[in-house]
Every structure is written in structure tokens, then in C-alpha cells.
Design a protein around this motif. Structure first.
Motif, PDB file in Angstrom:
ATOM      1  N   UNK A   1       0.813  -1.212   0.000  1.00  0.00           N
ATOM      2  CA  UNK A   1       0.000   0.000   0.000  1.00  0.00           C
ATOM      3  C   UNK A   1       0.852   1.271   0.000  1.00  0.00           C
ATOM      4  N   UNK A   2       1.866   1.305   0.851  1.00  0.00           N
ATOM      5  CA  UNK A   2       2.679   2.514   0.970  1.00  0.00           C
ATOM      6  C   UNK A   2       3.443   2.799  -0.307  1.00  0.00           C
ATOM      7  N   UNK A   3       3.823   1.764  -1.021  1.00  0.00           N
ATOM      8  CA  UNK A   3       4.593   1.979  -2.251  1.00  0.00           C
ATOM      9  C   UNK A   3       3.682   2.481  -3.369  1.00  0.00           C
ATOM     10  N   UNK A   4       2.405   2.091  -3.347  1.00  0.00           N
ATOM     11  CA  UNK A   4       1.451   2.686  -4.290  1.00  0.00           C
ATOM     12  C   UNK A   4       1.384   4.198  -4.068  1.00  0.00           C
ATOM     13  N   UNK A   5       1.314   4.621  -2.804  1.00  0.00           N
ATOM     14  CA  UNK A   5       1.284   6.048  -2.493  1.00  0.00           C
ATOM     15  C   UNK A   5       2.538   6.734  -3.010  1.00  0.00           C
TER      16      UNK A   5
ATOM     17  N   UNK B   1       2.546   7.026  -6.947  1.00  0.00           N
ATOM     18  CA  UNK B   1       1.665   8.101  -7.411  1.00  0.00           C
ATOM     19  C   UNK B   1       2.323   9.465  -7.194  1.00  0.00           C
ATOM     20  N   UNK B   2       2.973   9.639  -6.050  1.00  0.00           N
ATOM     21  CA  UNK B   2       3.645  10.904  -5.764  1.00  0.00           C
ATOM     22  C   UNK B   2       4.822  11.125  -6.711  1.00  0.00           C
ATOM     23  N   UNK B   3       5.589  10.065  -6.986  1.00  0.00           N
ATOM     24  CA  UNK B   3       6.742  10.170  -7.870  1.00  0.00           C
ATOM     25  C   UNK B   3       6.338  10.531  -9.298  1.00  0.00           C
TER      26      UNK B   3
ATOM     27  N   UNK C   1       1.302   5.188 -15.410  1.00  0.00           N
ATOM     28  CA  UNK C   1       0.521   4.848 -14.227  1.00  0.00           C
ATOM     29  C   UNK C   1      -0.970   4.939 -14.508  1.00  0.00           C
ATOM     30  N   UNK C   2      -1.398   5.988 -15.211  1.00  0.00           N
ATOM     31  CA  UNK C   2      -2.810   6.148 -15.516  1.00  0.00           C
ATOM     32  C   UNK C   2      -3.316   5.018 -16.404  1.00  0.00           C
ATOM     33  N   UNK C   3      -2.505   4.606 -17.385  1.00  0.00           N
ATOM     34  CA  UNK C   3      -2.909   3.515 -18.272  1.00  0.00           C
ATOM     35  C   UNK C   3      -3.061   2.219 -17.503  1.00  0.00           C
ATOM     36  N   UNK C   4      -2.119   1.938 -16.618  1.00  0.00           N
ATOM     37  CA  UNK C   4      -2.180   0.685 -15.878  1.00  0.00           C
ATOM     38  C   UNK C   4      -3.220   0.715 -14.761  1.00  0.00           C
ATOM     39  N   UNK C   5      -3.477   1.887 -14.215  1.00  0.00           N
ATOM     40  CA  UNK C   5      -4.570   1.989 -13.248  1.00  0.00           C
ATOM     41  C   UNK C   5      -5.906   1.697 -13.934  1.00  0.00           C
ATOM     42  N   UNK C   6      -6.094   2.211 -15.138  1.00  0.00           N
ATOM     43  CA  UNK C   6      -7.307   1.914 -15.895  1.00  0.00           C
ATOM     44  C   UNK C   6      -7.373   0.432 -16.223  1.00  0.00           C
TER      45      UNK C   6
END
Length: 438
Positions: free
Chosen positions: A357-361, A364-366, A377-382
Motif C-alpha cells: 500500500x505505501x509503495x502505491x502512495x 503516485x507521488x513520484x 501509471x494512468x494507463x495501468x490503473x485503468x
């Protein structure tokens, strides 16, 4: 988030063994212990292993990597070890698609690691790593779901836009459907110098791709009664996608022999327009020292089939400890180290999706100030929104091994798609019957 540990300098944590606790600083001290390991190899996995020396220096133990292969070859080797009773090694690479085959050889990591550490992982990944109540592997930062990489310059070229619009009647933009992928792959193909797309054509790799194409076409692989159901109209449509692109020479002639590393190197060579692939390649593709398409890579969500659903076959990698290991505590410490927060950041920094969980945060910040990473990130989140695992059968890999030669037969023109799928379904049914699953 604050309960996570990073690096070998983490504070004191209680290691749980057999339900009782004793004070032990992770990664612990295991002077003179040697941990034999069998690990997955390949470009996107290697960087993590360079840090094993840190664990050895901190613990006094030694890691002896006795095998390093792609997961298909590693799977065959592990099955051979099981057959001859040679599970004498301690740590093995594992995967959510492969794990159900090995219900008895791996120990329960719940009994070897602090509960707080396990709780730090994404719940869904821990759930998929748990079989019959046993946590059989700890997930690494290699959560796999595919997205579509493409060469941006091809879509910015005005001549390409005009010719494509004239031929197909719609604007040339990165594909959102598999029908568009077909059109664009055929349009861009100029064999033998350049190809529209490619696919891994053997082992579980093609069976998994067929599985997700089947679902995107509205079909099902295993029906509600547990019977193979892929030899359907939807199955024929899915298989025809592979067949037709091969006939059109829009994919390389050798694609039926390709696995994941071949695809990654192929797209990085600059000779492929579109490439459905895993997140672990994102950094490699945009690295000017490794890739000819660096700076020219776009990424969009995986395309939709005729059902309106996107392809979304997914899984994740991890590490397991064998029941036969003589020092399970040391082995569990190594598994913890390879999947801790610091090392998940190492892997995720190159593109793979994390499982903590913390590495997801952190990811996203990076990404917020890096346009390429943000796009990835947006493509893979979708892609992850509609992700799903392979059928949860211990026979999945055995079925894959029986099905993929039939898929190849159709691609190469030796059988029709319907014939190939009927023959594959018969083989899969026999496997499930022999295993007592039908």
C-alpha cells in the motif's frame, strides 16, 4: 503506512514462529546459513537480485542461486523436483497463476513473519497468494496487468493520418478496441523490416492472451459447471485475431516461438508499432541506453473486445519458502527483504506495479512531475480496474500446456480455429477429469 519497514536497517520486529513470538530484528542474524534459491530470470527481474548482497552482509547468511530461468522453464524444473522428491532448496520464485499447482511444497508465511508486515500489502494480492488458508508466497512489486505501448511518432505523422483516414474511414489515434488494433497493425506493417504488433506465441503466454481475448469477446474459458467452454463462437473470434494478423504478416514470422523477453526486446528495437505488454517494461522502453524508442513511447489502456470489456488477464509474482527448508526463519527473512518497502520502490521505480500500500502512495507521488510515468501509471490503473486472474484450477498450467499447441496449429494454418479449439477443449476436459476436477 507508518508500520512499514524499509531496508536492512529496520527496527526490531517480532518474528512469529509456530504461533509464538521471539524478539528478532529483521532481517535477523543467521551466521553460516546457506539459502538455496530458484529464481525467475529476465531483464525486468534482475535489478532486485543485485541487492541480495545487502541481506547477506546484514544477516551473515549466504544465498546460493541454484537456478535462474523464465517461469515456464522454472515451473518444469520444480515439477521435476517434486516428482523425484528433490525439494531440498529453500526459496523459490512463484506466481499467482502457478501457485495452485504446488499446494503441499510451500510453507505458511503467516507463521514466520509479523502480522503487521503482511497487513502492509494490498489485500487483494495477499488474498491471491493464500491457498487453503496458507500464505504460500509474499508478493513482490511485479503486479502484472497489460497496457498498450505504441510509438507516438507514427500517430503524429501527417501522411500516416491522411492515408489511414482514407483507407479505414476514421482518424488514426491510439487504439481503444481490438478491431482498431487489427486495422492499425495491418496499416503499419512493412515486413520484414517493420511490424504492426506482436504476441507471445507459446506456453501459458499465448493461452493467457487467448483467455483474455475470449473474455473480451464475451466468452468464458471454464463454465459454471467447471467444463472447458472456450470452443465457442466467442472463442473462434478470439483465436481468429491471432490467426488473421499472422496471415497478414502484420506480426513477425517467429511470433509463435516468442515469450515475454522477446516481445520486450522487439518493441525496444523500434521495429514494432503496437505492443500489449506488462508494466515492468515501462522504464526499459524509455531508457535511451536500452531502447531505440526511448522518448517516443505512449501508453494507453488495453483495448476493448466486441463485448465492450477490455482485456485484463492479470497476476503477480512473489517468493515462497519450502516446507523442507532446514532454516525457514532465514528463508522467510530473505523473502521479506526481497519484498520490503525499499525493494518494492526499487522495482516499481522502473515501471512494475507494487503490491504494498505505501509503495502505491509513493509511486503516485513520484509520477506527478514526470509526464511519461504519469501516463504509464494512468494507463495501468485503468487496466487494473477490470483485471481478473486465470481460472483458479490446479490444472491451469497443465491445461495451458495442452491448449497452446492447438492455438499454434490454427495460427500456422494447420487447423481451422474451430477444429483447434474443439481439440483443445477435449484435451482440457480429459485433464480436468483425470485430476478429479470434473
Amino acid at each position: 503506512m507508518n508500520k512499514l519497514l524499509t531496508g536492512v536497517s529496520a527496527g526490531v520486529v517480532l518474528l512469529m514462529v509456530g504461533g509464538s513470538a521471539f524478539a528478532q530484528e529483521l532481517p535477523g542474524k543467521f551466521e553460516g546459513v546457506t539459502i538455496d534459491a530458484k529464481l525467475i530470470g529476465g531483464q525486468q527481474y534482475e535489478n532486485l537480485y543485485s541487492r541480495i548482497g545487502e541481506w547477506e552482509a546484514a544477516t551473515g547468511a549466504t544465498v546460493n542461486v541454484i537456478s535462474k530461468k523464465n517461469h515456464f522453464e522454472l515451473d518444469k524444473e520444480i515439477k521435476s523436483d517434486i516428482a523425484v522428491g528433490a525439494i531440498s532448496w529453500c526459496v523459490g520464485s512463484n506466481h499467482s497463476s502457478f501457485a495452485p499447482q504446488y499446494p503441499g511444497i510451500y510453507t505458511d508465511l503467516n507463521a514466520l513473519l509479523p502480522a503487521a508486515e503482511i497487513e502492509a500489502f494490498v489485500d487483494a494480492n495477499i488474498g491471491a497468494s493464500t491457498l487453503d488458508g496458507k500464505l504460500v508466497m509474499l508478493p513482490r512489486a511485479q503486479f502484472d496487468v497489460s497496457a498498450m505501448y505504441y510509438q507516438k511518432s507514427l500517430y503524429a505523422d501527417e501522411d500516416n493520418k491522411a492515408r489511414f483516414k482514407e483507407k479505414y474511414g476514421y482518424d488514426l489515434t491510439p487504439p481503444d478496441t481490438w478491431e482498431q488494433v487489427t486495422d492499425q497493425a495491418e496499416f503499419f506493417a512493412n515486413p520484414p523490416d517493420f511490424y504492426g504488433t506482436q504476441y507471445a506465441g507459446k506456453e501459458e503466454a499465448i493461452n493467457g492472451r487467448f483467455y483474455e481475448m475470449l473474455r473480451a469477446e464475451g466468452g468464458e474459458y471454464i463454465d459454471a459447471d467447471g467444463k472447458p467452454a472456450f470452443n465457442s463462437e466467442a472463442g473462434v473470434r478470439a483465436l481468429d485475431w491471432f490467426v488473421n494478423l499472422y496471415k497478414a504478416k502484420a506480426v513477425p514470422a517467429g511470433t509463435t516461438n516468442y515469450l515475454w523477453d522477446d516481445l520486450g526486446q522487439g518493441f525496444a528495437s523500434g521495429t514494432v508499432a503496437l505492443n500489449l505488454d506488462w508494466p515492468g517494461w515501462a522504464g526499459f522502453f524509455n531508457d535511451p541506453e536500452a531502447s531505440k524508442v526511448a522518448g517516443n513511447v505512449g501508453v494507453v489502456a488495453p483495448p476493448k473486445g466486441s463485448s465492450g470489456a477490455r482485456t485484463g488477464w492479470s497476476g503477480h509474482h512473489g517468493f515462497s519458502v519450502t516446507e523442507n527448508c532446514e532454516n525457514k526463519e532465514a528463508a522467510a527473512s530473505l523473502v521479506w527483504f526481497l519484498t520490503n518497502e525499499e525493494n518494492q520502490k526499487l522495482e516499481a521505480g522502473a515501471g512494475p506495479l507494487p503490491t504494498r500500500d505505501a509503495v502505491w502512495t509513493w509511486v503516485i507521488d513520484q509520477a506527478k512531475d514526470d509526464p511519461y510515468r504519469k501516463e504509464v501509471l494512468e494507463a495501468f490503473q485503468e487496466a487494473a480496474k477490470g483485471a481478473y486472474p486465470v481460472p483458479q484450477s490446479p490444472s491451469w498450467i497443465e491445461i495451458s500446456n495442452a491448449v497452446y499447441p492447438e492455438l499454434q496449429a490454427a495460427i500456422l494454418g494447420d487447423k481451422t480455429s474451430q477444429q483447434a479449439l474443439d481439440d483443445a477443449a477435449a484435451k482440457a476436459t480429459a485433464i480436468l477429469e483425470d485430476a478429479g476436477e470434473l
